[in-house]
Design a protein around this motif. Structure first.
Motif, PDB file in Angstrom:
ATOM      1  N   UNK A  21       0.863  -1.192   0.000  1.00  0.00           N
ATOM      2  CA  UNK A  21       0.000   0.000   0.000  1.00  0.00           C
ATOM      3  C   UNK A  21       0.894   1.234   0.000  1.00  0.00           C
ATOM      4  N   UNK A  22       0.660   2.098  -0.967  1.00  0.00           N
ATOM      5  CA  UNK A  22       1.605   3.197  -1.205  1.00  0.00           C
ATOM      6  C   UNK A  22       0.871   4.385  -1.821  1.00  0.00           C
ATOM      7  N   UNK A  23       0.846   5.492  -1.130  1.00  0.00           N
ATOM      8  CA  UNK A  23       0.264   6.711  -1.699  1.00  0.00           C
ATOM      9  C   UNK A  23       1.259   7.359  -2.647  1.00  0.00           C
ATOM     10  N   UNK A  24       0.768   8.001  -3.701  1.00  0.00           N
ATOM     11  CA  UNK A  24       1.677   8.764  -4.558  1.00  0.00           C
ATOM     12  C   UNK A  24       2.329   9.896  -3.776  1.00  0.00           C
ATOM     13  N   UNK A 108      -3.528   3.941 -13.289  1.00  0.00           N
ATOM     14  CA  UNK A 108      -2.217   3.932 -12.643  1.00  0.00           C
ATOM     15  C   UNK A 108      -1.484   5.238 -12.929  1.00  0.00           C
ATOM     16  N   UNK A 109      -0.759   5.726 -11.938  1.00  0.00           N
ATOM     17  CA  UNK A 109       0.101   6.891 -12.119  1.00  0.00           C
ATOM     18  C   UNK A 109       1.542   6.425 -12.262  1.00  0.00           C
ATOM     19  N   UNK A 110       2.179   6.792 -13.373  1.00  0.00           N
ATOM     20  CA  UNK A 110       3.607   6.494 -13.578  1.00  0.00           C
ATOM     21  C   UNK A 110       4.411   7.754 -13.307  1.00  0.00           C
ATOM     22  N   UNK A 111       5.466   7.590 -12.504  1.00  0.00           N
ATOM     23  CA  UNK A 111       6.246   8.745 -12.072  1.00  0.00           C
ATOM     24  C   UNK A 111       5.740   9.289 -10.757  1.00  0.00           C
ATOM     25  N   UNK A 112       5.055   8.410  -9.981  1.00  0.00           N
ATOM     26  CA  UNK A 112       4.350   8.852  -8.779  1.00  0.00           C
ATOM     27  C   UNK A 112       5.205   8.828  -7.521  1.00  0.00           C
ATOM     28  N   UNK A 113       6.514   8.604  -7.649  1.00  0.00           N
ATOM     29  CA  UNK A 113       7.389   8.650  -6.485  1.00  0.00           C
ATOM     30  C   UNK A 113       7.868   7.284  -6.043  1.00  0.00           C
ATOM     31  N   UNK A 114       8.730   7.284  -5.039  1.00  0.00           N
ATOM     32  CA  UNK A 114       9.351   6.058  -4.571  1.00  0.00           C
ATOM     33  C   UNK A 114       8.336   5.108  -3.953  1.00  0.00           C
ATOM     34  N   UNK A 115       8.622   3.809  -4.124  1.00  0.00           N
ATOM     35  CA  UNK A 115       7.829   2.749  -3.516  1.00  0.00           C
ATOM     36  C   UNK A 115       8.802   1.752  -2.874  1.00  0.00           C
ATOM     37  N   UNK A 116       8.306   0.753  -2.166  1.00  0.00           N
ATOM     38  CA  UNK A 116       9.218  -0.260  -1.625  1.00  0.00           C
ATOM     39  C   UNK A 116       9.969  -1.045  -2.694  1.00  0.00           C
ATOM     40  N   UNK A 125       9.438  10.239 -13.144  1.00  0.00           N
ATOM     41  CA  UNK A 125       9.610  10.148 -14.598  1.00  0.00           C
ATOM     42  C   UNK A 125       9.889  11.545 -15.123  1.00  0.00           C
ATOM     43  N   UNK A 126      10.682  11.611 -16.173  1.00  0.00           N
ATOM     44  CA  UNK A 126      10.859  12.921 -16.796  1.00  0.00           C
ATOM     45  C   UNK A 126       9.929  13.028 -17.993  1.00  0.00           C
ATOM     46  N   UNK A 127       9.803  14.223 -18.498  1.00  0.00           N
ATOM     47  CA  UNK A 127       8.774  14.536 -19.487  1.00  0.00           C
ATOM     48  C   UNK A 127       8.895  13.709 -20.766  1.00  0.00           C
ATOM     49  N   UNK A 128      10.122  13.450 -21.221  1.00  0.00           N
ATOM     50  CA  UNK A 128      10.303  12.763 -22.501  1.00  0.00           C
ATOM     51  C   UNK A 128       9.632  11.402 -22.569  1.00  0.00           C
ATOM     52  N   UNK A 169       7.380  14.722 -14.920  1.00  0.00           N
ATOM     53  CA  UNK A 169       6.011  14.556 -15.391  1.00  0.00           C
ATOM     54  C   UNK A 169       5.431  13.264 -14.811  1.00  0.00           C
ATOM     55  N   UNK A 170       4.115  13.173 -14.843  1.00  0.00           N
ATOM     56  CA  UNK A 170       3.386  11.978 -14.415  1.00  0.00           C
ATOM     57  C   UNK A 170       2.439  11.585 -15.536  1.00  0.00           C
TER      58      UNK A 170
END
Length: 474
Positions: A21-24, A108-116, A125-128, A169-170
């Motif tokens: 369980x992981x919040x962005x 799903x959000x990609x680039x949403x921050x660190x997870x376990x 994630x960067x914009x490209x 970016x996300x």
């Protein structure tokens, strides 16, 4: 005010060892770059609500929507053939599932921050890569190829450090599910038979309700992958990183990292900067699919009461991929040649044309598109060889059941006039980094109708414009 979405989160009800369980992680200054309004409406969502401040905050990960149960999924995988027992969503968070027309769709959000599962990465994630996945996944959808889709892209107002400071970016990605061969491998490696049973039951109910147990599931996934990869081949798509953690059991194309479309044709073409030995070259994709499916079959064996008998049956099912793929491939290339009936030598006819293209690395898309309007000769280097092939093709078309105008219409419906060429995507990314999104929107619009003529975007790269290497988005 928190945005509310109609979530029903079945994956989050599976055994909790399948996810964390992981919040962005919130971002500094979210700004909407693109919103896929057609997809939003298909999901039963209000585009105006998604464009609002609350909507953009949700799409950036700052305030998860009401009803979300954010998780990062666990999985393992073979990466370039090397076993990694724990991978997982290192920079993605699954918000939940939306059910429309009886089908579940992950958001799903990609680039949403660190997870376990970030393994030392920053989780961003960067914009490209976000713009690349947005363009290519939506192009694949428009081409009629099963794929994850892009709902939105959001600038974060933060800098991501890669080879240089880059804008963050996300991406909001929508998928039938994010369950991979590697998800099964994660449980198999831990000898977690109860978890495997729960996951298998979930996948059957969600994707293949007619499948009869693990054996039926394997058969269904083999068929789905045969259809998918044949369609990749038909448009010259190279996934670039066909690791087992990048093969979705739903039969959708997933993870657009170092992917690319062929410009000049050669079966050994590789773009991915990390594919140093050509493991995932264009022509090797069917072979790699078999390898991946064999790993999937192995994971299902503990669920079978008679393991030895299951090994024999599972081996037959996996080995049948080749027959099923060839049938799917031939269906694809027959339509590309404007043929509606079957003759024994049709595969040889298609392969002969590909051999001519390969000899001088002629443009794959332009030549197949040009078969419909007679312009193919403008793009062929070996004209005598092509003329000989053209005579055989003309004779074959005359034996076909379709009238000539219907053959032309069939070819125009199956040979795209525009694909997301590498150099165009790079132009879009460079412009966006400087703050200009007009090229992104123009290319996105053209890719949305790939079977129409788009002369501006159809041209191959000129000298000096070639992009010969693509890179993983991390």
């Amino acid at each position: 005010m928190t945005l509310a979405l109609p979530f029903d989160n079945s994956y989050a009800r599976l055994p909790d060892r399948l996810f964390a369980r992981q919040r962005p992680a919130p971002v500094a200054a979210p700004r909407l770059v693109a919103l896929n309004e057609d997809l939003a409406l298909r999901l039963g969502l209000d585009p105006a609500a998604l464009r609002s401040d609350d909507g953009v905050a949700a799409l950036a990960g700052n305030v998860p929507p009401e009803g979300a149960e954010p998780i990062a999924q666990a999985y393992a995988g073979h990466q370039f053939g090397g076993w990694v027992p724990q991978l997982g969503d290192g920079r993605a968070v699954l918000l939940g599932e939306i059910v429309t027309d009886g089908h579940r769709h992950d958001v799903q959000l990609k680039g949403a921050g660190r997870t376990p599962f970030s393994r030392g990465g920053d989780g961003r994630a960067w914009l490209g890569p976000v713009l690349r996945e947005y363009l290519v996944s939506e192009a694949m959808h428009a081409l009629g190829i099963p794929t994850t889709r892009a709902l939105a892209a959001v600038e974060t107002g933060e800098t991501v450090m890669r080879e240089a400071p880059l804008p963050g970016a996300v991406l909001t990605r929508v998928a039938a599910s994010h369950i991979r061969v590697g998800t099964f491998q994660y449980l198999y490696a831990r000898q977690d038979t109860d978890g495997l049973q729960a996951l298998t039951d979930h996948v059957i109910a969600r994707h293949y309700p007619d499948a009869d147990g693990p054996e039926g599931l394997l058969d269904a996934v083999v068929g789905a992958q045969a259809r998918l990869i044949a369609r990749w081949m038909g448009v010259g798509f190279i996934h670039g990183v066909m690791n087992t953690d990048n093969m979705a059991v739903s039969g959708e194309t997933i993870d657009y990292g170092p992917c690319a479309f062929l410009d000049s044709y050669h079966p050994d073409t590789v773009f991915s900067s990390i594919d140093r030995y050509g493991r995932y070259a264009y022509a090797r994709q069917p072979e790699i699919a078999v390898w991946n499916l064999a790993q999937f079959a192995t994971c299902l064996l503990p669920l079978m009461p008679d393991r030895q008998a299951a090994v024999e049956r599972f081996t037959d099912i996996v080995n049948d991929f080749g027959v099923r793929f060839q049938a799917e491939w031939l269906d694809v290339f027959r339509t590309k040649l404007g043929l509606s009936t079957a003759e024994e030598d049709d595969a040889a006819l298609a392969h002969r044309l590909l051999d001519i293209l390969a000899t001088n690395r002629d443009d794959f898309t332009l030549i197949f598109r040009g078969l419909a309007d007679g312009s193919a000769t403008d793009h062929v280097t070996d004209r005598p060889a092509f003329d000989q092939w053209h005579e055989l093709w003309t004779a074959r078309r005359q034996r076909d059941g379709l009238a000539e105008e219907d053959q032309v219409a069939l070819m125009r419906r199956t040979n795209p006039g525009v694909i997301p060429r590498n150099h165009r995507i790079e132009e879009v990314i460079q412009a966006a980094v400087s703050g200009d999104y007009a090229p992104f929107h123009a290319l996105h619009a053209a890719l949305g109708t790939p079977y129409q003529d788009h002369p501006v975007f159809a041209a191959p790269p000129a000298a000096g414009e070639e992009v010969t290497a693509t890179f993983c988005g991390t």
